[in-house]
Scaffold this motif. Structure first.
Motif, mmCIF file in Angstrom:
data_model
loop_
_atom_site.group_PDB
_atom_site.id
_atom_site.type_symbol
_atom_site.label_atom_id
_atom_site.label_comp_id
_atom_site.label_asym_id
_atom_site.label_seq_id
_atom_site.Cartn_x
_atom_site.Cartn_y
_atom_site.Cartn_z
ATOM 1 N N UNK A 120 -1.364 8.817 -15.716
ATOM 2 C CA UNK A 120 0.090 9.004 -15.663
ATOM 3 C C UNK A 120 0.589 8.607 -14.269
ATOM 4 N N UNK A 121 0.523 7.319 -13.933
ATOM 5 C CA UNK A 121 0.856 6.911 -12.563
ATOM 6 C C UNK A 121 2.296 7.183 -12.166
ATOM 7 N N UNK A 122 3.173 7.388 -13.143
ATOM 8 C CA UNK A 122 4.582 7.603 -12.799
ATOM 9 C C UNK A 122 4.883 9.051 -12.415
ATOM 10 N N UNK A 123 3.927 9.950 -12.564
ATOM 11 C CA UNK A 123 4.204 11.354 -12.232
ATOM 12 C C UNK A 123 4.491 11.513 -10.748
ATOM 13 N N UNK A 124 5.389 12.414 -10.427
ATOM 14 C CA UNK A 124 5.663 12.718 -9.023
ATOM 15 C C UNK A 124 4.564 13.631 -8.478
ATOM 16 N N UNK A 125 4.529 13.759 -7.152
ATOM 17 C CA UNK A 125 3.552 14.668 -6.534
ATOM 18 C C UNK A 125 3.701 16.074 -7.107
ATOM 19 N N UNK A 126 4.941 16.542 -7.226
ATOM 20 C CA UNK A 126 5.155 17.903 -7.725
ATOM 21 C C UNK A 126 4.666 18.054 -9.167
ATOM 22 N N UNK A 127 4.849 17.020 -9.957
ATOM 23 C CA UNK A 127 4.381 17.101 -11.350
ATOM 24 C C UNK A 127 2.855 17.133 -11.417
ATOM 25 N N UNK A 128 2.222 16.425 -10.489
ATOM 26 C CA UNK A 128 0.747 16.451 -10.459
ATOM 27 C C UNK A 128 0.261 17.838 -10.033
ATOM 28 N N UNK A 129 0.930 18.417 -9.048
ATOM 29 C CA UNK A 129 0.560 19.772 -8.622
ATOM 30 C C UNK A 129 0.747 20.745 -9.791
#
Ligand code: FES
Ligand code: FES
Length: 158
Positions: A120-129
Motif C-alpha cells: 500500500x505505497x500510497x498510505x501516509x505515515x500515520x496510516x502505517x502507524x
C-alpha cells in the motif's frame, strides 16, 4: 488417524519440500520443517501478531493459516529481509531507535510493516502507524517502535 501430505513451500525464494499433517499450521511448518525459527509464536490464536509473515506480499498471521494453504504462493519471513549481509533499512532503524527489547515481537512487526509499505505505497505515515496497532509488544511501550518506523519510511519508499 493423521493424514500426511507432501507439499512444496517457497520461502524467501527457496523451495522446501516437506511432509506435513494437513492440520499443520504455517508457523510450525516454517519453524520445524523449514528450520526458519525467526518467525515467533506467541498467542497461537491470531491476537499478538508475532507470527506475521508475508504470503504473496500480504501480511498474514501464520498461526491462523495451514501450511498446505501456502503451497504455490511466495512466503517471506524475517530471514529474507537482509540482503548480502546488509540489514533491511527497517531492521537497521529498529536497532538505531531502540525499537526492541527482548525482540520476541520484532519479526512480526518487521514483516507487518514491510508488507504494508510494499503493498500500500500510497498510505501516509500515520496510516502505517495505525496499521501496526494490530501487533502487540510487551516490552517497549511502542514509542520507540513508532520512531523506528517513521525514520525508516523514506528509505523504504525510495
Ligand atoms: Fe499468531 Fe499470536 S502467534 S497472532
Ligand atoms: Fe519484547 Fe516486543 S520487544 S515483546
Amino acid at each position: 488417524m493423521s493424514t500426511f501430505t507432501e507439499i512444496t513451500l517457497s520461502v524467501n525464494n527457496k523451495k522446501h519440500v516437506i511432509n506435513v499433517e494437513e492440520r499443520r499450521i504455517l508457523a510450525d511448518a516454517l519453524r520445524q520443517d523449514c528450520g526458519l525459527t525467526g518467525t515467533h509464536l506467541g498467542c497461537e490464536h491470531g491476537v499478538c501478531g508475532s507470527c506475521t509473515v508475508l504470503v504473496d506480499g500480504q501480511p498474514v498471521r501464520s498461526c491462523l493459516m495451514f501450511a498446505c494453504q501456502a503451497e504455490g504462493k511466495e512466503v517471506r519471513t524475517v530471514e529474507g529481509l537482509a540482503k548480502n549481509d546488509k540489514l533491511h533499512p527497517l531492521q537497521q532503524s529498529f536497532i538505531d531507535h531502540h525499537g526492541l527489547q527482548c525482540g520476541f515481537c520484532t519479526p512480526g512487526f518487521l514483516m507487518l510493516i514491510v508488507g504494508v509499505v510494499e503493498s500500500e505505497p500510497a498510505l501516509t505515515d500515520d496510516e502505517i502507524i495505525e496499521a501496526i496497532s494490530s501487533n502487540l509488544c510487551r516490552c517497549t511501550g511502542y514509542q520507540n517502535i513508532i520512531k523506528a518506523v517513521r525514520a525508516a519510511l523514506p528509505e523504504m519508499r525510495g
